[in-house]
Enzyme design. Structure first.
Site, mmCIF file in Angstrom:
data_model
loop_
_atom_site.group_PDB
_atom_site.id
_atom_site.type_symbol
_atom_site.label_atom_id
_atom_site.label_comp_id
_atom_site.label_asym_id
_atom_site.label_seq_id
_atom_site.Cartn_x
_atom_site.Cartn_y
_atom_site.Cartn_z
ATOM 1 N N HIS A 69 0.841 -1.200 0.000
ATOM 2 C CA HIS A 69 0.000 0.000 0.000
ATOM 3 C C HIS A 69 0.874 1.246 0.000
ATOM 4 O O HIS A 69 2.064 1.186 0.326
ATOM 5 C CB HIS A 69 -0.890 0.014 1.246
ATOM 6 C CG HIS A 69 -0.090 0.101 2.517
ATOM 7 N ND1 HIS A 69 0.392 -1.025 3.159
ATOM 8 C CD2 HIS A 69 0.359 1.158 3.230
ATOM 9 C CE1 HIS A 69 1.093 -0.657 4.214
ATOM 10 N NE2 HIS A 69 1.099 0.673 4.290
ATOM 11 N N THR A 71 0.791 4.627 1.961
ATOM 12 C CA THR A 71 0.154 5.347 3.065
ATOM 13 C C THR A 71 -0.064 6.812 2.674
ATOM 14 O O THR A 71 0.836 7.449 2.132
ATOM 15 C CB THR A 71 1.057 5.310 4.320
ATOM 16 O OG1 THR A 71 1.336 3.947 4.661
ATOM 17 C CG2 THR A 71 0.402 6.010 5.502
ATOM 18 N N HIS A 148 5.151 6.602 -1.371
ATOM 19 C CA HIS A 148 5.930 5.408 -1.677
ATOM 20 C C HIS A 148 5.168 4.158 -1.244
ATOM 21 O O HIS A 148 4.188 4.245 -0.494
ATOM 22 C CB HIS A 148 7.252 5.447 -0.889
ATOM 23 C CG HIS A 148 7.015 5.290 0.576
ATOM 24 N ND1 HIS A 148 6.613 6.356 1.372
ATOM 25 C CD2 HIS A 148 7.043 4.203 1.388
ATOM 26 C CE1 HIS A 148 6.434 5.918 2.604
ATOM 27 N NE2 HIS A 148 6.682 4.615 2.655
ATOM 28 N N THR A 150 6.222 0.626 0.678
ATOM 29 C CA THR A 150 7.275 -0.151 1.340
ATOM 30 C C THR A 150 7.250 -1.573 0.796
ATOM 31 O O THR A 150 6.223 -2.244 0.861
ATOM 32 C CB THR A 150 7.052 -0.184 2.864
ATOM 33 O OG1 THR A 150 7.136 1.156 3.360
ATOM 34 C CG2 THR A 150 8.107 -1.042 3.563
HETATM 35 P P1 A2P Z 1 5.043 3.015 5.274
HETATM 36 O O1 A2P Z 1 3.920 3.853 4.792
HETATM 37 O O2 A2P Z 1 6.359 3.557 4.927
HETATM 38 O O3 A2P Z 1 4.941 1.594 4.800
HETATM 39 P P2 A2P Z 1 3.226 0.173 11.481
HETATM 40 O O4 A2P Z 1 3.003 -1.241 11.002
HETATM 41 O O5 A2P Z 1 4.649 0.461 11.818
HETATM 42 O O6 A2P Z 1 2.279 0.577 12.543
HETATM 43 O O7 A2P Z 1 2.899 1.102 10.244
HETATM 44 C C1 A2P Z 1 1.731 0.972 9.517
HETATM 45 C C2 A2P Z 1 1.855 1.778 8.237
HETATM 46 O O8 A2P Z 1 1.892 3.173 8.537
HETATM 47 C C3 A2P Z 1 3.101 1.484 7.455
HETATM 48 O O9 A2P Z 1 2.713 1.409 6.120
HETATM 49 C C4 A2P Z 1 4.040 2.614 7.783
HETATM 50 O O10 A2P Z 1 5.028 2.993 6.893
HETATM 51 C C5 A2P Z 1 3.099 3.749 8.096
HETATM 52 N N1 A2P Z 1 3.651 4.571 9.178
HETATM 53 C C6 A2P Z 1 4.003 4.168 10.421
HETATM 54 N N2 A2P Z 1 4.388 5.192 11.185
HETATM 55 C C7 A2P Z 1 4.311 6.299 10.407
HETATM 56 C C8 A2P Z 1 4.594 7.687 10.599
HETATM 57 N N3 A2P Z 1 5.025 8.155 11.770
HETATM 58 N N4 A2P Z 1 4.399 8.527 9.567
HETATM 59 C C9 A2P Z 1 3.963 8.076 8.390
HETATM 60 N N5 A2P Z 1 3.672 6.792 8.128
HETATM 61 C C10 A2P Z 1 3.843 5.905 9.119
#
Ligand code: A2P
Length: 217
Positions: A69, A71, A148, A150
């Site tokens: 996904h 975000t 982006h 991940t």
């Molecule tokens: P990303 O969008 O780079 O993949 P987690 O599993 O750590 O709780 O994170 C859930 C999702 O939210 C992941 O997709 C993660 O990164 C994104 N995410 C986590 N923390 C943040 C943050 N502080 N700011 C922006 N996106 C975040």
């Protein structure tokens, strides 16, 4: 109370259809496999291993996490700043559950993460929150720069790092660092930005259908 806290998701974002998730994962795996074998990569192997002579299997080095996904807003069930405002945004409410076409324009690899850069359209930028670039300290990059997917994280690295790694590379570019052109690959041109930062600019962006929705976990 706890119910109110649950009313906001962990995050909002575009979720790739499962059939294209496999395709994107395969493309990323192929890239890692090829990168692994390049002399230029081996030359800078110590960025990844800490020791020049050790080998690294990039496919093992990165762990995939959950569904692919992009975000838009990390809400942390309402605890993140601006979460409530974002959820109430007109565009967010209007487009919730709608299908979009995301354009993946580059793949990048660092010792911490591997990801795909998403180039957002004007319409998609309506769903982009006000400040994720600034939150990361990148005040002069255009809105949407952080967008982006991940694709994988090294051991003990959280996915939030992927967007920060992307912003780091884009900041270097903006400061006028051309990077070191490595070679033209089948997928596009590969550039090295030092400290284990690799960018593959795709010749043809990968277009993928994705649904704008949210994840509660
Ligand atoms: P990303 O969008 O780079 O993949 P987690 O599993 O750590 O709780 O994170 C859930 C999702 O939210 C992941 O997709 C993660 O990164 C994104 N995410 C986590 N923390 C943040 C943050 N502080 N700011 C922006 N996106 C975040």
């Amino acid at each position: 109370g706890p119910l109110e806290e649950m009313s906001l998701p962990l995050f909002f974002g575009w979720f790739l259809l499962s059939s294209v998730q496999d395709k994107v994962r395969c493309t990323s795996m192929d890239f890692l496999k090829t990168l692994d074998t390049l002399e230029a990569f081996k030359k800078h192997l110590s960025d990844f291993t800490g020791k020049a002579e050790k080998e690294v299997d990039l496919e093992q080095y990165f762990q995939a996490k959950g569904t692919l996904h992009c975000t838009t807003k990390f809400c942390d069930y309402g605890k993140a700043p601006g979460a409530k405002e974002y959820a109430q945004n007109t565009a967010v409410k209007e487009f919730y559950g709608s299908a979009f076409e995301l354009s993946l324009s580059a793949l990048f690899v660092t010792p911490r993460t591997v990801g795909a850069r998403v180039s957002l359209t004007e319409e998609q930028l309506l769903l982009w929150p006000a400040d994720p670039e600034e939150e990361a300290g990148s005040t002069s990059l255009p809105r949407g720069s952080r967008a982006h997917i991940t694709l994988g994280c090294a051991e003990h690295v959280e996915p939030v790092q992927t967007g920060l790694d992307l912003l780091e590379i884009l900041t270097l570019q903006q400061e006028g660092q051309q990077g070191e052109p490595i070679e033209e690959m089948e997928l596009g041109s590969l550039t090295y930005y030092g400290e284990g930062r690799w960018l593959l600019t795709l010749r043809e962006p990968i277009c993928t259908p994705a649904c704008f929705s949210s994840f509660y976990g």
